[in-house]
Design a protein around this motif. Structure first.
Motif, PDB file in Angstrom:
ATOM      1  N   THR A 162       0.824  -1.207   0.000  1.00  0.00           N
ATOM      2  CA  THR A 162       0.000   0.000   0.000  1.00  0.00           C
ATOM      3  C   THR A 162       0.861   1.262   0.000  1.00  0.00           C
ATOM      4  OG1 THR A 162      -0.138   0.137   2.418  1.00  0.00           O
ATOM      5  CG2 THR A 162      -1.787  -1.197   1.299  1.00  0.00           C
ATOM      6  N   LEU A 163       2.132   1.104   0.325  1.00  0.00           N
ATOM      7  CA  LEU A 163       3.036   2.251   0.413  1.00  0.00           C
ATOM      8  C   LEU A 163       4.022   2.285  -0.750  1.00  0.00           C
ATOM      9  CD1 LEU A 163       3.769   4.608   2.322  1.00  0.00           C
ATOM     10  CD2 LEU A 163       5.417   3.083   3.410  1.00  0.00           C
ATOM     11  N   ILE A 164       4.488   1.110  -1.169  1.00  0.00           N
ATOM     12  CA  ILE A 164       5.477   1.023  -2.248  1.00  0.00           C
ATOM     13  C   ILE A 164       4.863   0.189  -3.365  1.00  0.00           C
ATOM     14  CG2 ILE A 164       7.840   0.381  -2.842  1.00  0.00           C
ATOM     15  CD1 ILE A 164       8.579   0.684   0.085  1.00  0.00           C
ATOM     16  N   VAL A 165       4.091   0.868  -4.192  1.00  0.00           N
ATOM     17  CA  VAL A 165       3.272   0.225  -5.216  1.00  0.00           C
ATOM     18  C   VAL A 165       4.104  -0.082  -6.456  1.00  0.00           C
ATOM     19  CG1 VAL A 165       1.186   0.470  -6.621  1.00  0.00           C
ATOM     20  CG2 VAL A 165       1.304   1.520  -4.355  1.00  0.00           C
ATOM     21  N   ALA A 166       3.814  -1.218  -7.095  1.00  0.00           N
ATOM     22  CA  ALA A 166       4.504  -1.582  -8.337  1.00  0.00           C
ATOM     23  C   ALA A 166       4.199  -0.546  -9.409  1.00  0.00           C
ATOM     24  CB  ALA A 166       4.052  -2.969  -8.784  1.00  0.00           C
ATOM     25  N   ARG A 167       5.185   0.288  -9.724  1.00  0.00           N
ATOM     26  CA  ARG A 167       4.966   1.396 -10.658  1.00  0.00           C
ATOM     27  C   ARG A 167       4.673   0.916 -12.070  1.00  0.00           C
ATOM     28  NH1 ARG A 167      10.498   4.186  -8.963  1.00  0.00           N
ATOM     29  NH2 ARG A 167      10.972   1.957  -8.937  1.00  0.00           N
ATOM     30  N   GLU A 173      -4.968   6.583 -13.766  1.00  0.00           N
ATOM     31  CA  GLU A 173      -6.267   6.955 -13.216  1.00  0.00           C
ATOM     32  C   GLU A 173      -6.088   7.150 -11.722  1.00  0.00           C
ATOM     33  OE1 GLU A 173      -8.982   3.853 -14.120  1.00  0.00           O
ATOM     34  OE2 GLU A 173      -8.691   3.978 -16.284  1.00  0.00           O
ATOM     35  N   ALA A 174      -7.021   7.857 -11.112  1.00  0.00           N
ATOM     36  CA  ALA A 174      -7.023   8.044  -9.652  1.00  0.00           C
ATOM     37  C   ALA A 174      -5.687   8.586  -9.132  1.00  0.00           C
ATOM     38  CB  ALA A 174      -7.356   6.734  -8.955  1.00  0.00           C
ATOM     39  N   ASN A 175      -5.220   9.636  -9.778  1.00  0.00           N
ATOM     40  CA  ASN A 175      -4.016  10.332  -9.308  1.00  0.00           C
ATOM     41  C   ASN A 175      -2.779   9.425  -9.247  1.00  0.00           C
ATOM     42  OD1 ASN A 175      -2.599  12.545  -8.519  1.00  0.00           O
ATOM     43  ND2 ASN A 175      -3.300  12.541  -6.406  1.00  0.00           N
ATOM     44  N   PRO A 176      -2.440   8.704 -10.336  1.00  0.00           N
ATOM     45  CA  PRO A 176      -1.303   7.782 -10.305  1.00  0.00           C
ATOM     46  C   PRO A 176       0.039   8.490 -10.180  1.00  0.00           C
ATOM     47  CG  PRO A 176      -2.055   8.058 -12.547  1.00  0.00           C
ATOM     48  CD  PRO A 176      -3.028   8.801 -11.681  1.00  0.00           C
ATOM     49  N   VAL A 177       0.122   9.745 -10.619  1.00  0.00           N
ATOM     50  CA  VAL A 177       1.385  10.471 -10.549  1.00  0.00           C
ATOM     51  C   VAL A 177       1.850  10.580  -9.102  1.00  0.00           C
ATOM     52  CG1 VAL A 177       2.541  12.667 -10.972  1.00  0.00           C
ATOM     53  CG2 VAL A 177       0.931  11.756 -12.665  1.00  0.00           C
ATOM     54  N   ASP A 178       0.926  10.887  -8.193  1.00  0.00           N
ATOM     55  CA  ASP A 178       1.295  11.035  -6.792  1.00  0.00           C
ATOM     56  C   ASP A 178       1.702   9.691  -6.191  1.00  0.00           C
ATOM     57  OD1 ASP A 178       1.679  12.746  -4.579  1.00  0.00           O
ATOM     58  OD2 ASP A 178      -0.160  11.999  -3.676  1.00  0.00           O
ATOM     59  N   VAL A 179       0.994   8.622  -6.567  1.00  0.00           N
ATOM     60  CA  VAL A 179       1.339   7.293  -6.081  1.00  0.00           C
ATOM     61  C   VAL A 179       2.734   6.910  -6.568  1.00  0.00           C
ATOM     62  CG1 VAL A 179       0.726   4.841  -6.156  1.00  0.00           C
ATOM     63  CG2 VAL A 179      -1.071   6.564  -5.970  1.00  0.00           C
ATOM     64  N   HIS A 180       3.011   7.213  -7.826  1.00  0.00           N
ATOM     65  CA  HIS A 180       4.322   6.942  -8.410  1.00  0.00           C
ATOM     66  C   HIS A 180       5.407   7.703  -7.652  1.00  0.00           C
ATOM     67  CE1 HIS A 180       7.538   6.627 -11.355  1.00  0.00           C
ATOM     68  NE2 HIS A 180       6.791   5.820 -12.092  1.00  0.00           N
TER      69      HIS A 180
END
Length: 319
Positions: A162-167, A173-180
């Motif tokens: 949930t913290l280090i997502v497979a980029r 979608e759903a704000n992927p830039v911030d997750v990345h």
């Protein structure tokens, strides 16, 4: 325990005394639990997880290597990050095993105090652009670093995916830039912590390794899979649970010697440890009399509950 503020009391070697620092609740975001850990606090959890003994020994030795080898060997020689990753299905005991490992490690460090932290990764997420990245950076670069400056530190990071997502698997979608960016930030900080604090061990857990970024897998010093219990482990779990239950309901102890208990354990193979223990409670629900007085629990109830759980498991797998 958090209210309007968090008060951290810890031993400070340079000051040769106790150091107290006060942080606001906002500044402590991401930390679920923090304490100085002794060798006994989670020792029962360690004993309650029935996995191959060599797995526990390997895990404990890797923990010790973090605090003995890393401070003396350059990362250009052996690039250790001080990270262990535990993988396995839900209910296999990964979190309990990690907590127990912390206590075991505290005992082996002897005179040294071990700071223990549990990270709550879900609290770091935000729909606002840049907020998640900022929260991750503050967690690693400030909070965890501050503890590690004071001495040996053990960090439990549950559900690391949930913290280090497979980029490579992110959709735009759903704000992927911030997750990345949050994943980027976590990886950068892991490199920093690995360099700066050889007295820091991070134990991460995951039920879903496919969702973890490959760069984190590469940074893990050891990856261990925690298996579902086999027949012997299922029987050991049943015995543990029945012994515990017999402290309140004495007649339950008679089931420990029943020759059919091994057969019940065999039916349980395929369940996780949590399900095996809950199955005993389910066995008390077949009559009001047993529900009111678990002393009435019999081996037939246990067998029936195990067979019912097996049937439900097969139904789930075929739908």
């Amino acid at each position: 325990m958090y209210s309007l503020c968090c008060i951290y009391v810890r031993y400070s070697e340079p000051l040769l005394g106790w150091e107290i620092s006060v942080r606001s609740k906002q500044e402590a975001k991401g930390i679920h639990t923090s304490r100085t850990l002794g060798p006994d606090e989670y020792s029962e959890l360690w004993d309650s997880i029935h996995v191959p003994s060599e797995l526990k020994e390997t895990l404990l030795c890797q923990s010790l290597v973090t605090f003995t080898l890393r401070p003396k060997v350059s990362r250009t020689v052996i690039p250790l990050h001080g990270v262990i990753l535990l993988l396995g299905k839900p209910g296999t005991g990964k979190t309990s095993l990690a907590r127990g490992l912390a206590s075991k490690t505290a005992g082996l460090l002897k005179s040294k105090k071990l700071a223990y932290l549990e990270v709550e990764p879900h609290s770091l997420g935000s729909s606002a652009l840049g907020k998640t990245q900022k929260g991750v950076t503050e967690l690693f670069a400030e909070t965890i670093s501050e503890y590690a400056m004071s001495g040996p530190t053990f960090v439990l990071l549950d559900e690391v995916e949930t913290l280090i997502v497979a980029r490579s698997k992110l959709s735009f979608e759903a704000n992927p830039v911030d997750v990345h960016r949050a994943t980027d930030a976590a990886l950068v900080q892991l490199d920093y912590l690995g360099d700066a604090f050889p007295n820091l061990l991070i134990v991460a857990t995951s039920n879903f390794p496919q969702a973890i970024d490959e760069a984190f897998l590469s940074r893990s010093d050891m990856i261990l899979s925690v298996p579902l219990p086999d027949k012997a482990a299922c029987q050991a779990i049943l015995c543990d649970a029945l012994k515990g239950l017999s402290k309140s309901f004495a007649k339950v102890k008679d089931l420990l010697q029943h020759h059919e208990l091994a057969e019940v354990a065999e039916i349980c193979v395929g369940m996780d440890g949590r399900q095996v223990r809950k199955m005993i409670a389910a066995a008390c629900t077949f009559s009001r009399e047993t529900a009111a007085d678990p002393n009435r629990l019999c081996i037939a109830d246990l067998r029936r509950a195990a067979e019912k759980a097996l049937k439900e498991r097969k139904k789930v797998l075929t739908t």
